[in-house]
Structures are given as C-alpha cells and as structure tokens.
Design a protein around this motif. Structure first.
Motif, PDB file in Angstrom:
ATOM      1  N   LYS A  92     -31.486   5.782  -7.354  1.00  0.00           N
ATOM      2  CA  LYS A  92     -31.568   7.156  -7.865  1.00  0.00           C
ATOM      3  C   LYS A  92     -32.630   7.266  -8.957  1.00  0.00           C
ATOM      4  CE  LYS A  92     -29.452  10.119  -6.821  1.00  0.00           C
ATOM      5  NZ  LYS A  92     -29.700  11.260  -5.883  1.00  0.00           N
ATOM      6  N   MET A  93     -32.664   6.285  -9.858  1.00  0.00           N
ATOM      7  CA  MET A  93     -33.651   6.310 -10.938  1.00  0.00           C
ATOM      8  C   MET A  93     -35.071   6.214 -10.391  1.00  0.00           C
ATOM      9  SD  MET A  93     -32.102   4.215 -14.165  1.00  0.00           S
ATOM     10  CE  MET A  93     -31.983   2.656 -13.277  1.00  0.00           C
ATOM     11  N   ASP A  94     -35.286   5.351  -9.389  1.00  0.00           N
ATOM     12  CA  ASP A  94     -36.621   5.229  -8.793  1.00  0.00           C
ATOM     13  C   ASP A  94     -37.077   6.573  -8.231  1.00  0.00           C
ATOM     14  OD1 ASP A  94     -36.810   2.555  -9.401  1.00  0.00           O
ATOM     15  OD2 ASP A  94     -36.236   1.853  -7.401  1.00  0.00           O
ATOM     16  N   ASN A  95     -36.154   7.284  -7.592  1.00  0.00           N
ATOM     17  CA  ASN A  95     -36.496   8.582  -7.017  1.00  0.00           C
ATOM     18  C   ASN A  95     -36.774   9.624  -8.102  1.00  0.00           C
ATOM     19  OD1 ASN A  95     -36.327   7.747  -4.342  1.00  0.00           O
ATOM     20  ND2 ASN A  95     -34.113   8.073  -4.275  1.00  0.00           N
ATOM     21  N   VAL A  96     -35.992   9.598  -9.169  1.00  0.00           N
ATOM     22  CA  VAL A  96     -36.222  10.528 -10.284  1.00  0.00           C
ATOM     23  C   VAL A  96     -37.582  10.257 -10.920  1.00  0.00           C
ATOM     24  CG1 VAL A  96     -35.463  11.213 -12.591  1.00  0.00           C
ATOM     25  CG2 VAL A  96     -33.777  10.922 -10.765  1.00  0.00           C
ATOM     26  N   VAL A  97     -37.879   9.004 -11.186  1.00  0.00           N
ATOM     27  CA  VAL A  97     -39.153   8.644 -11.817  1.00  0.00           C
ATOM     28  C   VAL A  97     -40.330   9.031 -10.931  1.00  0.00           C
ATOM     29  CG1 VAL A  97     -40.584   6.693 -12.568  1.00  0.00           C
ATOM     30  CG2 VAL A  97     -38.162   6.785 -13.216  1.00  0.00           C
ATOM     31  N   SER A  98     -40.165   8.909  -9.613  1.00  0.00           N
ATOM     32  CA  SER A  98     -41.266   9.213  -8.688  1.00  0.00           C
ATOM     33  C   SER A  98     -41.689  10.674  -8.719  1.00  0.00           C
ATOM     34  CB  SER A  98     -40.868   8.832  -7.255  1.00  0.00           C
ATOM     35  OG  SER A  98     -39.953   9.771  -6.700  1.00  0.00           O
TER      36      SER A  98
ATOM     37  N   HIS B  67     -30.620  16.941  -9.350  1.00  0.00           N
ATOM     38  CA  HIS B  67     -29.747  16.027  -8.616  1.00  0.00           C
ATOM     39  C   HIS B  67     -28.490  16.770  -8.191  1.00  0.00           C
ATOM     40  CE1 HIS B  67     -27.131  12.732  -7.552  1.00  0.00           C
ATOM     41  NE2 HIS B  67     -26.309  13.008  -8.550  1.00  0.00           N
ATOM     42  N   PRO B  68     -28.293  16.973  -6.878  1.00  0.00           N
ATOM     43  CA  PRO B  68     -27.071  17.639  -6.404  1.00  0.00           C
ATOM     44  C   PRO B  68     -25.935  16.623  -6.351  1.00  0.00           C
ATOM     45  CG  PRO B  68     -28.487  17.153  -4.543  1.00  0.00           C
ATOM     46  CD  PRO B  68     -29.213  16.645  -5.774  1.00  0.00           C
TER      47      PRO B  68
ATOM     48  N   GLU C 190     -29.588  13.878  -1.800  1.00  0.00           N
ATOM     49  CA  GLU C 190     -28.173  13.917  -1.474  1.00  0.00           C
ATOM     50  C   GLU C 190     -27.479  12.555  -1.601  1.00  0.00           C
ATOM     51  OE1 GLU C 190     -27.461  15.851   2.228  1.00  0.00           O
ATOM     52  OE2 GLU C 190     -28.353  17.741   1.581  1.00  0.00           O
ATOM     53  N   GLN C 191     -28.235  11.516  -1.890  1.00  0.00           N
ATOM     54  CA  GLN C 191     -27.624  10.204  -2.078  1.00  0.00           C
ATOM     55  C   GLN C 191     -26.889  10.154  -3.420  1.00  0.00           C
ATOM     56  OE1 GLN C 191     -30.413   7.006  -1.578  1.00  0.00           O
ATOM     57  NE2 GLN C 191     -30.902   7.564   0.532  1.00  0.00           N
ATOM     58  N   CYS C 192     -25.730   9.516  -3.427  1.00  0.00           N
ATOM     59  CA  CYS C 192     -24.904   9.379  -4.630  1.00  0.00           C
ATOM     60  C   CYS C 192     -25.632   8.570  -5.701  1.00  0.00           C
ATOM     61  CB  CYS C 192     -23.593   8.694  -4.254  1.00  0.00           C
ATOM     62  SG  CYS C 192     -22.468   8.389  -5.630  1.00  0.00           S
ATOM     63  N   CYS C 193     -25.390   8.921  -6.952  1.00  0.00           N
ATOM     64  CA  CYS C 193     -26.009   8.191  -8.067  1.00  0.00           C
ATOM     65  C   CYS C 193     -25.271   6.895  -8.385  1.00  0.00           C
ATOM     66  CB  CYS C 193     -26.073   9.068  -9.314  1.00  0.00           C
ATOM     67  SG  CYS C 193     -24.452   9.378 -10.083  1.00  0.00           S
TER      68      CYS C 193
END
Length: 244
Positions: free
Chosen positions: A195-201, A137-138, A171-174
């Motif tokens: 953000k969590m949905d993207n991390v889990v994916s 996560h940047p 690049e979307q903010c957490c």
C-alpha cells in the motif's frame, strides 16, 4: 437539519481533529450537530474478535442513545458498517428480538459521512479549499460493507485547489484489519508495504480516507519510512476553506 454525531473511539481518543472537522463541516453547511454524551464504543472490536455477548451492552447503549434522532452521522465506514450489518445480527443471535428491531431501525438512520453529504443532504460541493496533491484510499469496510462507492471521490473532485491523483490497486487492503495487524503481523506488514509503495508512486503530498484506523496504519508506515507524505481524514479536507 438536526444531525446526531457518533464520534467513534479512535476519533475520540487518538484523532479528535477528524471529529471536530466533521462538526465544523456540517455546521458550515447550515445544520445543527448534536453530540449525545451517553455514546461509547459501537462494539465492533468485540464482535470481530468473537466476543459477541460482551458487545451486547454496547449495542444496547448505541440503540438507546441514538434512537431519538432521525439522522446520525459517523466519520467511519468501519463503524457505520458494524452498526448497520452487525448490531441486529448479534442481538438476534442472542435472543433479544426487541433489541434487534430497535437496532435495525437506528441503523437505517446511520450514515457514513460521504453518504450523508451526497445521499441525504444532496451536496457534492461543500465549499472546501485544499491546495494539495491528494490520493484517496478506499477502506475495506467503506467498499464492502457500507458500499459508499465513488462518493468520497465525488466530494474530493469538487474541492478547490485540490489535485486528485488515482491510487494504484486502490481496492487492496492496507493490512490493518483491527487485531489482524497484531495477530498476523508479518502478513499485515507485507500488505502495508504494498500500500505504501502505491501511495508513494502517486507523488501525493497527502493520503486521505474515511477511516482513521486505516490512516493510522498507513500513516505510521509512511512516517517510519520518512516519505514526507501525510495522512488526513476526509472530513478534515472537506472542512478546510481559504479562510482556514
């Protein structure tokens, strides 16, 4: 090389492993790490919430404490960004030209960890070993203030055993943003959910970043949702070896 280490408040009080990993990593690479005990907060939280005058003593302390050193490392894009982009500005705004000049000089010698490794020490392969599936996560400040670009990714790609998977909409903010998460809780929670949905994916075991503040926010959400995904600071991955 002799490197002064600015640990940051969050590392000092909540995430000491990130600070210790930074020291282990740099010492393993053959450098002397100095920890000035006079250091305190960089003042970012005061500045960002409108208490600029109250931040002045902290800015003075940072400049005085780190002025003797040629190279300073900060394991935080957020704090490094504040030091480089806010300290001299606040000093100027409050009529302290001497502090502004000193802050500008010290800021020019202050580097976020991935910047130090790649731009100053000129190393991408730090000899790390971390056999896990990882996504990165940047953080906002590392993208938009310190502008570290792909440096953390370049370092992660050279870690043996690590499988790096791309984070969608990285690049979307957490949603953390310091007091933003407190003052705008509903918006922050919605941003965190995305953000969590993207991390889990990604199917990653670990989500990493260069800021413990964002990792605290993301990690808290992942834990509450029982995802089984851990958050860990970039320094801890880079400090890992087969022996550890």
């Amino acid at each position: 090389m002799r490197i002064a280490f600015f640990a940051t408040c969050l590392a000092d009080t909540l995430f000491p492993e990130a600070a210790k990993a930074t020291v282990r990593l740099l010492e393993r690479l053959g450098h002397e790490v100095v920890f000035p005990f006079e250091q305190t907060c960089c003042g970012q939280m005061h500045i960002n919430t409108g208490y600029q005058k109250e931040a002045l003593p902290l800015i003075r302390r940072y400049a005085k404490t780190f002025d003797p050193y040629d190279v300073i490392v900060v394991p935080s894009g957020s704090c490094a960004g504040s030091i480089r982009h806010q300290h001299a500005m606040v000093a100027t705004r409050h009529g302290d030209a001497g502090l502004a000049g000193r802050s500008t000089s010290v800021a020019a010698r202050t580097y976020e960890l991935s910047e130090l490794l790649i731009d100053v020490l000129e190393v991408e392969d730090v000899g790390a070993y971390y056999p896990h599936r990882v996504t990165y996560h940047p953080t906002c400040h590392s993208l938009r203030m310190t502008r570290v670009g792909d440096k953390p990714l370049r370092l992660l790609r050279r870690v043996r055993g690590l499988e790096l998977v791309e984070l969608p909409a990285a690049e979307q903010c957490c949603g953390f943003g310091g007091t933003f998460a407190l003052k705008n809780a509903d918006t922050s929670t919605a941003m965190l959910a995305d953000k969590m949905d993207n991390v889990v994916s990604t199917g990653a075991e670990v989500c990493t970043a260069g800021d413990t503040s964002c990792l605290m926010h993301i990690g808290g959400g992942l834990s509450r949702n029982n995802t089984g995904i851990r958050t860990i600071h970039l320094a801890e991955i880079l400090a890992s070896t087969e022996a550890s």
